[in-house]
Motif scaffolding. Sequence first.
Motif, PDB file in Angstrom:
ATOM      1  N   GLN A  19       0.805  -1.222   0.000  1.00 45.45           N
ATOM      2  CA  GLN A  19       0.000   0.000   0.000  1.00 45.45           C
ATOM      3  C   GLN A  19       0.837   1.271   0.000  1.00 45.45           C
ATOM      4  N   GLY A  20       1.961   1.253  -0.697  1.00 46.18           N
ATOM      5  CA  GLY A  20       2.761   2.470  -0.834  1.00 46.18           C
ATOM      6  C   GLY A  20       3.541   2.870   0.399  1.00 46.18           C
ATOM      7  N   LEU A  21       3.704   1.984   1.363  1.00 42.83           N
ATOM      8  CA  LEU A  21       4.496   2.309   2.549  1.00 42.83           C
ATOM      9  C   LEU A  21       5.960   2.479   2.161  1.00 42.83           C
ATOM     10  N   THR A  22       6.653   3.388   2.855  1.00 42.36           N
ATOM     11  CA  THR A  22       8.044   3.688   2.544  1.00 42.36           C
ATOM     12  C   THR A  22       8.929   3.397   3.753  1.00 42.36           C
ATOM     13  N   PRO A  23       9.648   2.258   3.744  1.00 37.89           N
ATOM     14  CA  PRO A  23      10.565   1.984   4.846  1.00 37.89           C
ATOM     15  C   PRO A  23      11.566   3.129   5.015  1.00 37.89           C
ATOM     16  N   GLY A  24      11.858   3.445   6.272  1.00 34.85           N
ATOM     17  CA  GLY A  24      12.754   4.553   6.596  1.00 34.85           C
ATOM     18  C   GLY A  24      12.009   5.852   6.858  1.00 34.85           C
ATOM     19  N   SER A  25      10.727   5.888   6.523  1.00 32.17           N
ATOM     20  CA  SER A  25       9.924   7.093   6.751  1.00 32.17           C
ATOM     21  C   SER A  25       9.343   7.097   8.153  1.00 32.17           C
ATOM     22  N   ILE A  26       9.003   8.313   8.619  1.00 29.64           N
ATOM     23  CA  ILE A  26       8.413   8.497   9.944  1.00 29.64           C
ATOM     24  C   ILE A  26       6.890   8.546   9.788  1.00 29.64           C
ATOM     25  N   TYR A  27       6.217   7.826  10.664  1.00 28.78           N
ATOM     26  CA  TYR A  27       4.759   7.785  10.673  1.00 28.78           C
ATOM     27  C   TYR A  27       4.255   8.172  12.060  1.00 28.78           C
ATOM     28  N   ARG A  28       3.126   8.868  12.106  1.00 27.97           N
ATOM     29  CA  ARG A  28       2.524   9.275  13.375  1.00 27.97           C
ATOM     30  C   ARG A  28       1.271   8.441  13.610  1.00 27.97           C
ATOM     31  N   TYR A  35       6.790   6.911  14.939  1.00 30.58           N
ATOM     32  CA  TYR A  35       7.444   5.629  14.687  1.00 30.58           C
ATOM     33  C   TYR A  35       8.147   5.651  13.343  1.00 30.58           C
ATOM     34  N   MET A  36       9.230   4.871  13.243  1.00 25.36           N
ATOM     35  CA  MET A  36       9.883   4.694  11.952  1.00 25.36           C
ATOM     36  C   MET A  36       9.470   3.340  11.396  1.00 25.36           C
ATOM     37  N   LEU A  37       9.031   3.354  10.152  1.00 25.58           N
ATOM     38  CA  LEU A  37       8.730   2.098   9.467  1.00 25.58           C
ATOM     39  C   LEU A  37      10.058   1.473   9.056  1.00 25.58           C
ATOM     40  N   LEU A  38      10.362   0.315   9.599  1.00 24.60           N
ATOM     41  CA  LEU A  38      11.640  -0.338   9.331  1.00 24.60           C
ATOM     42  C   LEU A  38      11.600  -1.171   8.054  1.00 24.60           C
ATOM     43  N   SER A  39      10.480  -1.854   7.860  1.00 19.65           N
ATOM     44  CA  SER A  39      10.395  -2.755   6.722  1.00 19.65           C
ATOM     45  C   SER A  39       8.961  -3.234   6.568  1.00 19.65           C
ATOM     46  N   THR A  40       8.716  -3.954   5.510  1.00 16.02           N
ATOM     47  CA  THR A  40       7.479  -4.707   5.360  1.00 16.02           C
ATOM     48  C   THR A  40       7.881  -6.162   5.182  1.00 16.02           C
ATOM     49  N   ALA A  41       6.984  -7.053   5.534  1.00 21.86           N
ATOM     50  CA  ALA A  41       7.281  -8.485   5.468  1.00 21.86           C
ATOM     51  C   ALA A  41       5.981  -9.238   5.225  1.00 21.86           C
ATOM     52  N   LEU A  42       6.101 -10.529   4.986  1.00 24.01           N
ATOM     53  CA  LEU A  42       4.928 -11.377   4.847  1.00 24.01           C
ATOM     54  C   LEU A  42       4.837 -12.285   6.060  1.00 24.01           C
ATOM     55  N   ARG A  43       3.629 -12.372   6.643  1.00 24.46           N
ATOM     56  CA  ARG A  43       3.425 -13.315   7.738  1.00 24.46           C
ATOM     57  C   ARG A  43       3.464 -14.720   7.142  1.00 24.46           C
ATOM     58  N   GLU A  44       4.285 -15.556   7.684  1.00 25.67           N
ATOM     59  CA  GLU A  44       4.545 -16.881   7.120  1.00 25.67           C
ATOM     60  C   GLU A  44       3.292 -17.751   7.043  1.00 25.67           C
ATOM     61  N   GLU A  73      -4.024  -2.612   8.767  1.00 25.54           N
ATOM     62  CA  GLU A  73      -4.252  -2.013  10.088  1.00 25.54           C
ATOM     63  C   GLU A  73      -3.289  -0.851  10.317  1.00 25.54           C
ATOM     64  N   PHE A  74      -2.037  -1.018   9.913  1.00 23.13           N
ATOM     65  CA  PHE A  74      -1.049   0.053  10.043  1.00 23.13           C
ATOM     66  C   PHE A  74      -1.526   1.296   9.293  1.00 23.13           C
ATOM     67  N   CYS A  75      -2.001   1.121   8.080  1.00 21.93           N
ATOM     68  CA  CYS A  75      -2.454   2.255   7.261  1.00 21.93           C
ATOM     69  C   CYS A  75      -3.683   2.935   7.856  1.00 21.93           C
ATOM     70  N   ASP A  76      -4.501   2.186   8.585  1.00 23.78           N
ATOM     71  CA  ASP A  76      -5.676   2.768   9.243  1.00 23.78           C
ATOM     72  C   ASP A  76      -5.305   3.618  10.449  1.00 23.78           C
ATOM     73  N   ARG A  77      -4.178   3.310  11.100  1.00 23.67           N
ATOM     74  CA  ARG A  77      -3.837   3.944  12.375  1.00 23.67           C
ATOM     75  C   ARG A  77      -2.645   4.894  12.316  1.00 23.67           C
ATOM     76  N   PHE A  78      -1.941   4.917  11.186  1.00 26.85           N
ATOM     77  CA  PHE A  78      -0.743   5.736  11.066  1.00 26.85           C
ATOM     78  C   PHE A  78      -0.830   6.628   9.841  1.00 26.85           C
ATOM     79  N   GLU A  79      -0.190   7.790   9.949  1.00 27.93           N
ATOM     80  CA  GLU A  79      -0.108   8.704   8.807  1.00 27.93           C
ATOM     81  C   GLU A  79       1.344   9.098   8.620  1.00 27.93           C
ATOM     82  N   ARG A  80       1.807   9.072   7.386  1.00 19.87           N
ATOM     83  CA  ARG A  80       3.199   9.423   7.109  1.00 19.87           C
ATOM     84  C   ARG A  80       3.421  10.915   7.326  1.00 19.87           C
TER      85      ARG A  80
END
Length: 84
Positions: A19-28, A35-44, A73-80
């Motif tokens: 969903q267009g998340l940018t690792p290394g960016s700050i989100y409120r 918070y800093m978004l460190l990475s995205t991953a797939l739940r195994e 859920e992250f996108c619902d609760r955080f804004e870059r």
Amino acid sequence: MTKQYTPLELAKILAQGGQGLTPGSIYRHIKGGRYMLLSTALRESDLEPMAIYAPLDAEALGLSITFTRPVAEFCDRFEREVAA
């Protein structure tokens, strides 16, 4: 039998769910924390895209902590935060 995915297929699943998340960016967070978004991953277990993030004030408090939650859920609760 469980489907076996190639690394390329897994990367495509993650890219589609990121969903267009940018690792290394700050989100409120909606409650105000930063918070800093460190990475995205797939739940195994089900290949759901996940956001991996850490509170910005953790190091100042002497903590090493990361959190994970589904990308949707992250996108619902955080804004870059946008640099001024």
